[in-house]
Design a protein around this motif. Sequence first.
Motif, mmCIF file in Angstrom:
data_model
loop_
_atom_site.group_PDB
_atom_site.id
_atom_site.type_symbol
_atom_site.label_atom_id
_atom_site.label_comp_id
_atom_site.label_asym_id
_atom_site.label_seq_id
_atom_site.Cartn_x
_atom_site.Cartn_y
_atom_site.Cartn_z
ATOM 1 N N THR A 1 -0.481 2.968 -4.458
ATOM 2 C CA THR A 1 0.934 3.592 -4.294
ATOM 3 C C THR A 1 1.714 2.901 -5.604
ATOM 4 N N GLY A 2 1.463 1.825 -5.996
ATOM 5 C CA GLY A 2 2.294 1.270 -7.060
ATOM 6 C C GLY A 2 2.271 2.139 -8.320
ATOM 7 N N TYR B 1 4.806 5.108 -8.216
ATOM 8 C CA TYR B 1 6.201 4.751 -8.364
ATOM 9 C C TYR B 1 6.265 4.552 -10.266
ATOM 10 N N ARG B 2 5.199 4.006 -10.820
ATOM 11 C CA ARG B 2 5.230 3.722 -12.109
ATOM 12 C C ARG B 2 5.086 5.212 -12.678
ATOM 13 N N VAL C 1 10.297 -0.351 -12.874
ATOM 14 C CA VAL C 1 9.742 0.529 -11.693
ATOM 15 C C VAL C 1 10.439 -0.156 -10.501
ATOM 16 N N SER C 2 10.631 -1.312 -10.430
ATOM 17 C CA SER C 2 11.237 -1.845 -9.038
ATOM 18 C C SER C 2 12.345 -1.100 -8.618
ATOM 19 N N SER D 1 11.848 2.273 -7.661
ATOM 20 C CA SER D 1 11.400 2.078 -6.299
ATOM 21 C C SER D 1 12.304 1.707 -5.343
ATOM 22 N N ARG E 1 11.418 7.014 -2.500
ATOM 23 C CA ARG E 1 10.560 6.491 -1.487
ATOM 24 C C ARG E 1 10.256 7.362 -0.499
ATOM 25 N N GLY F 1 -0.041 -1.583 -1.836
ATOM 26 C CA GLY F 1 1.397 -1.478 -1.925
ATOM 27 C C GLY F 1 2.286 -2.321 -1.517
ATOM 28 N N ARG F 2 3.382 -2.200 -1.156
ATOM 29 C CA ARG F 2 4.237 -3.214 -0.519
ATOM 30 C C ARG F 2 4.721 -2.872 0.882
ATOM 31 N N ASP F 3 4.719 -1.635 1.137
ATOM 32 C CA ASP F 3 5.245 -1.122 2.540
ATOM 33 C C ASP F 3 4.295 -0.227 3.305
ATOM 34 N N ARG G 1 10.988 -9.603 -10.078
ATOM 35 C CA ARG G 1 10.406 -8.457 -9.512
ATOM 36 C C ARG G 1 10.303 -8.606 -7.724
ATOM 37 N N ASP H 1 11.727 -6.552 -4.763
ATOM 38 C CA ASP H 1 10.751 -5.985 -3.908
ATOM 39 C C ASP H 1 10.995 -6.425 -2.487
ATOM 40 N N LYS I 1 14.921 -4.889 -1.035
ATOM 41 C CA LYS I 1 15.075 -3.303 -0.823
ATOM 42 C C LYS I 1 15.597 -2.868 0.476
HETATM 43 O O1 DC Z 1 1.936 -2.928 -7.447
HETATM 44 P P1 DC Z 1 2.715 -2.405 -8.726
HETATM 45 O O2 DC Z 1 3.171 -3.718 -9.480
HETATM 46 O O3 DC Z 1 1.984 -1.397 -9.554
HETATM 47 O O4 DC Z 1 4.014 -1.833 -8.220
HETATM 48 C C1 DC Z 1 5.010 -1.251 -9.146
HETATM 49 C C2 DC Z 1 6.377 -1.223 -8.330
HETATM 50 O O5 DC Z 1 6.475 -0.340 -7.401
HETATM 51 C C3 DC Z 1 6.733 -2.709 -7.773
HETATM 52 O O6 DC Z 1 7.627 -3.192 -8.447
HETATM 53 C C4 DC Z 1 6.978 -2.250 -6.384
HETATM 54 C C5 DC Z 1 7.022 -0.918 -6.268
HETATM 55 N N1 DC Z 1 6.333 -0.548 -5.121
HETATM 56 C C6 DC Z 1 6.977 -0.113 -4.070
HETATM 57 O O7 DC Z 1 7.947 -0.350 -3.962
HETATM 58 N N2 DC Z 1 6.128 0.184 -2.901
HETATM 59 C C7 DC Z 1 4.876 0.472 -2.837
HETATM 60 N N3 DC Z 1 4.229 0.948 -1.788
HETATM 61 C C8 DC Z 1 4.191 0.067 -4.184
HETATM 62 C C9 DC Z 1 4.736 -0.374 -5.243
#
Ligand code: DC
Length: 228
Positions: A33-34, A37-38, A94-95, A98, A104, A124-126, A175, A179, A182
């Motif tokens: 999923t990153g 966002y990228r 990117v952060s 995002s 989102r 990912g993150r979420d 970052r 992250d 947010k």
């Molecule tokens: O995993 P990555 O480093 O490629 O992610 C890039 C950015 O995207 C990172 O700064 C956080 C954001 N991100 C996010 O907010 N939610 C996700 N599910 C995945 C990434």
Amino acid sequence: MNKIIAIDGPAGSGKGTITKIIAEKLHLIYIDTGATYRAIALAALRNNLTLNDTDKIIELAKTLTIEFDENGKTYLNKEDVSNEIRSVEVTGVVSQISSIPEIREILVDLQRKMAHDKDVIMEGRDITTVVFPDTKYKFYLDADVNERARRRYIQNQEMGIESNLEEIIEAMKKRDYNDMHKPIGSLKRTEDQIYIDSTNMTIDEVVKKIITYIEEISKNETHESLTR
Ligand code: DC
């Protein structure tokens, strides 16, 4: 029901590498999923938008198509951008991109569609908290920030991207902070995630550990559905 394995964690925790290996071993579709966002961050940079142009970034995001192929390559409007989305410039913005709630919303919707009716492993993150909070397979992969920066530095070297370790450590701390703070979709640890600290583990060890957990959860699920 389709199987959703959700893996969250900070940058450089090994999520990408480990998730790809597990996807192959267990025949799951791998979704990074990153990278979604990228791809939006790259499109914003190409259109000379700055982080102040929030509305324009949202409008732009609505017009984009983002896809993955079976090899995990990322396509922006049908163009292979797999390498470009890893550039220092994209990583630098990117952060913040995002953090825009509307972005989102668009991407969470896309990520859910990508997993529709399929067995997937999504990182990912979420993912464990927002995208698929109801899945039984939730992992949080962590590692010490210095180790994560070292891994990212080596990864950059392998891809021929020039970088400086000290700068990566500083950028990663920034970052991480962004992250984790947010307003929506922040990286969080929760009680129902399986927490794995990979600082002193090999890739192989982490892969084995996660697969063991997946098999155990799967067995319990089958047992539960049989006794229901
Ligand atoms: O995993 P990555 O480093 O490629 O992610 C890039 C950015 O995207 C990172 O700064 C956080 C954001 N991100 C996010 O907010 N939610 C996700 N599910 C995945 C990434």
